[in-house]
Design a protein around this motif. Structure first.
Motif, short mmCIF file in Angstrom:
data_model
loop_
_atom_site.label_atom_id
_atom_site.label_comp_id
_atom_site.label_asym_id
_atom_site.label_seq_id
_atom_site.Cartn_x
_atom_site.Cartn_y
_atom_site.Cartn_z
N CYS A 229 0.87 -1.19 0.00
CA CYS A 229 0.00 0.00 0.00
C CYS A 229 0.90 1.23 0.00
CB CYS A 229 -0.93 0.02 1.22
SG CYS A 229 -0.08 0.24 2.80
N ASP A 230 0.37 2.36 -0.47
CA ASP A 230 1.21 3.56 -0.44
C ASP A 230 1.27 4.09 1.00
OD1 ASP A 230 -1.09 5.10 0.00
OD2 ASP A 230 -1.35 5.50 -2.13
N CYS A 231 2.29 4.91 1.26
CA CYS A 231 2.57 5.36 2.63
C CYS A 231 1.73 6.56 3.02
CB CYS A 231 4.06 5.68 2.78
SG CYS A 231 5.09 4.21 2.85
N THR A 232 0.41 6.38 3.00
CA THR A 232 -0.52 7.43 3.38
C THR A 232 -1.62 6.84 4.23
OG1 THR A 232 -1.96 7.09 1.47
CG2 THR A 232 -0.11 8.61 1.18
N SER A 233 -2.36 7.70 4.91
CA SER A 233 -3.51 7.22 5.68
C SER A 233 -4.56 6.61 4.75
CB SER A 233 -4.11 8.36 6.49
OG SER A 233 -3.19 8.82 7.47
N ALA A 261 3.26 0.26 7.57
CA ALA A 261 4.52 0.80 7.07
C ALA A 261 4.90 2.12 7.73
CB ALA A 261 4.44 0.99 5.56
N SER A 262 3.92 2.83 8.27
CA SER A 262 4.19 4.11 8.93
C SER A 262 3.01 4.43 9.83
CB SER A 262 4.37 5.23 7.90
OG SER A 262 3.13 5.51 7.26
N ASP A 263 3.16 5.44 10.67
CA ASP A 263 2.04 5.86 11.50
C ASP A 263 0.88 6.37 10.65
OD1 ASP A 263 3.46 5.15 13.71
OD2 ASP A 263 3.73 7.18 14.50
N ARG A 264 1.20 7.07 9.57
CA ARG A 264 0.13 7.58 8.71
C ARG A 264 -0.70 6.42 8.16
NH1 ARG A 264 4.30 11.28 7.28
NH2 ARG A 264 3.77 13.41 7.86
N VAL A 265 -0.03 5.37 7.72
CA VAL A 265 -0.74 4.18 7.25
C VAL A 265 -1.58 3.59 8.38
CG1 VAL A 265 -0.45 1.82 6.38
CG2 VAL A 265 0.96 3.66 5.45
N ALA A 266 -1.00 3.53 9.58
CA ALA A 266 -1.70 2.95 10.73
C ALA A 266 -2.95 3.75 11.08
CB ALA A 266 -0.76 2.88 11.93
N PHE A 267 -2.92 5.07 10.93
CA PHE A 267 -4.11 5.88 11.22
C PHE A 267 -5.26 5.50 10.28
CE2 PHE A 267 -1.01 9.40 12.69
CZ PHE A 267 -0.92 8.82 13.94
N GLY A 268 -4.93 5.28 9.01
CA GLY A 268 -5.95 4.83 8.06
C GLY A 268 -6.46 3.44 8.41
N THR A 269 -5.56 2.59 8.88
CA THR A 269 -5.96 1.25 9.30
C THR A 269 -6.92 1.30 10.48
OG1 THR A 269 -3.92 0.19 8.50
CG2 THR A 269 -5.06 -0.90 10.32
N LEU A 270 -6.62 2.14 11.47
CA LEU A 270 -7.49 2.27 12.64
C LEU A 270 -8.89 2.75 12.23
CD1 LEU A 270 -5.05 3.85 15.27
CD2 LEU A 270 -5.91 1.50 15.21
N LYS A 271 -8.94 3.67 11.30
CA LYS A 271 -10.25 4.19 10.85
C LYS A 271 -11.04 3.08 10.17
CE LYS A 271 -12.44 7.58 7.79
NZ LYS A 271 -13.55 7.86 8.73
N ALA A 272 -10.39 2.31 9.29
CA ALA A 272 -11.09 1.24 8.58
C ALA A 272 -11.59 0.17 9.55
CB ALA A 272 -10.16 0.61 7.54
N LEU A 273 -10.78 -0.17 10.54
CA LEU A 273 -11.20 -1.16 11.53
C LEU A 273 -12.38 -0.65 12.35
CD1 LEU A 273 -7.68 -2.39 12.76
CD2 LEU A 273 -9.28 -3.60 11.25
N HIS A 274 -12.33 0.62 12.71
CA HIS A 274 -13.43 1.21 13.49
C HIS A 274 -14.74 1.18 12.70
CE1 HIS A 274 -15.59 3.93 16.14
NE2 HIS A 274 -15.86 4.69 15.09
N GLU A 275 -14.66 1.55 11.42
CA GLU A 275 -15.87 1.56 10.59
C GLU A 275 -16.47 0.17 10.43
OE1 GLU A 275 -14.94 5.43 7.73
OE2 GLU A 275 -14.91 3.40 6.89
N VAL A 287 0.41 -1.88 14.85
CA VAL A 287 1.69 -1.23 15.14
C VAL A 287 2.04 -0.30 13.99
CG1 VAL A 287 4.17 -1.57 15.51
CG2 VAL A 287 2.55 -3.17 16.51
N GLY A 288 2.55 0.89 14.29
CA GLY A 288 3.01 1.82 13.26
C GLY A 288 4.51 2.02 13.32
N PHE A 289 5.01 2.87 12.43
CA PHE A 289 6.43 3.26 12.39
C PHE A 289 6.51 4.78 12.40
CE2 PHE A 289 7.66 -0.99 11.37
CZ PHE A 289 9.03 -1.07 11.56
N ASP A 290 7.48 5.33 13.07
CA ASP A 290 7.88 6.75 13.11
C ASP A 290 7.53 7.43 14.42
OD1 ASP A 290 8.80 6.52 10.48
OD2 ASP A 290 6.88 7.22 9.65
N ASN A 291 6.58 6.89 15.18
CA ASN A 291 6.18 7.46 16.47
C ASN A 291 5.85 8.95 16.35
OD1 ASN A 291 5.58 7.35 19.23
ND2 ASN A 291 7.66 7.96 19.81
N LEU A 292 4.95 9.27 15.43
CA LEU A 292 4.47 10.65 15.29
C LEU A 292 3.72 11.06 16.56
CD1 LEU A 292 3.11 10.65 11.62
CD2 LEU A 292 5.37 11.40 12.44
#
Length: 354
Positions: A229-233, A261-275, A287-292
């Motif tokens: 996946c691309d490195c975006t939410s 792959a990154s925290d931004r990706v993880a934020f999108g993952t959390l939203k999809a799981l919540h929905e 788990v994410g990467f970068d610790n934003l």
């Protein structure tokens, strides 16, 4: 070898060779390429020592992001600038402390004149050294700087034969997967973040760490658990939705953890799981990467790999200054892999025993 030797080999005047060395943007591309070929054939290296007699050190360094061909959409470039921003701010902080000026340049693979513009920083002695941010080990800019014997350090990539500072990507991924296994996960999905062609080397190293941890635990490596996946939410959101909508996941074969792959990706993952009504971490850990900073305030808060950016920047800058000042020989390679740290938060909490 002198520029007159190069001129004879290329069939041009020595003034034209001088112009290529000092103002390459003013020379036609075909002529410039002919001269550069002659330089390579003759193993010609401009005398930086001679130039230093004419020009004082600039006390400037350049951070050059040397990237492959990129999509044309504006949103992608805004994301790219956001990714560069933190590292540039850190370099700016460190260089200011040491009395250096920071120059920022970006070279894209689809820009035919980009390489010559960066080379002019060297030929015109506008900077004393360069920090290279590349997305592959055979980046042409690295070859140019090596041929010119110009002080440079690679940041974020382990390039053999160069000075570099890089986070230990393989160890970071292995530690994250080990943590998930210890928390009780047995079917772990890995989002590579390779869909946009960026960070491919880091992604490959992380995949090795993911594979290592699974093997240690005796868990199978499944192709359907490795998702690009691309490195975006948005990329994380789409990949997670697609994962949950597979026919096999509906039959009880759903993953119980995702390494993004990154925290931004993880934020999108959390939203999809919540929905979809999937509870985190009760059903799927993330788990994410970068610790934003935002990771501490997501719901649930995000477990993430913390990157020692400041330590890496200080090491890279100190190495570059040693090369500039001649206190480190060019062949005395400074190469360091920096350990990361897993910051554990709510998204990977252990599930209560039944």
């Amino acid at each position: 070898m002198t520029i007159k030797d190069v001129a004879r080999r290329a069939g041009v005047s020595f003034q034209t060779v001088s112009l290529v060395l000092n103002h390459p943007e003013k020379v036609a591309r075909t002529t410039r390429e002919t001269i550069e070929t002659a330089m390579r054939d003759l193993d010609f290296v401009p005398s930086l020592a001679a130039r230093s007699l004419r020009k004082k050190p600039s006390r400037s360094i350049a951070c050059v992001f040397s990237l492959g061909a990129q999509p044309a959409d504006a949103a992608f470039h805004l994301r790219e600038e956001a990714d560069q921003g933190l590292v540039l701010q850190t370099f700016g902080y460190v260089t200011d402390q040491q009395g250096y000026t920071l120059v920022h340049r970006c070279r894209r693979g689809d820009d035919p004149d980009g390489l010559s513009r960066i080379a002019s920083l060297v030929s015109e002695a506008r900077v004393d050294g360069i920090v290279v941010f590349a997305d592959r080990q055979d980046d042409p800019l690295i070859g140019v700087l090596q041929a010119k014997r110009f002080p440079f350090v690679v940041f974020g990539l382990d390039v053999p034969g160069t000075h570099y500072a890089m986070q230990a990507e393989r160890d970071a991924a292995r530690d994250a997967v080990r943590h998930l296994i210890q928390a009780g996960s047995r079917s772990i999905c890995f989002f590579t973040g390779a869909g946009d062609g960026r960070r491919w080397h880091a992604g490959a190293e992380r995949f090795r760490g993911y594979r290592d941890a699974l093997a240690e635990a005796g868990l199978p490596l499944r192709d359907d658990r490795v998702v690009a996946c691309d490195c975006t939410s948005e990329g994380g959101y789409r990949a997670t939705r697609a994962l949950l909508e597979r026919p096999d996941t509906g039959s009880g074969d759903r993953p119980d953890a995702i390494v993004a792959a990154s925290d931004r990706v993880a934020f999108g993952t959390l939203k999809a799981l919540h929905e979809r009504g999937v509870r985190v971490p009760a059903e799927i850990r993330v788990v994410g990467f970068d610790n934003l900073t935002q990771g501490a305030y997501s719901v649930p808060s995000l477990t993430s790999v913390d990157v020692p950016t400041l330590d890496m920047v200080r090491f890279a800058f100190a190495t570059l200054v040693e090369l500039i000042e001649g206190t480190r020989a060019p062949d005395d390679l400074a190469q360091r892999l920096f350990p990361t740290r897993l910051v554990v938060r709510e998204s990977t909490a252990a599930r209560p025993q039944a």
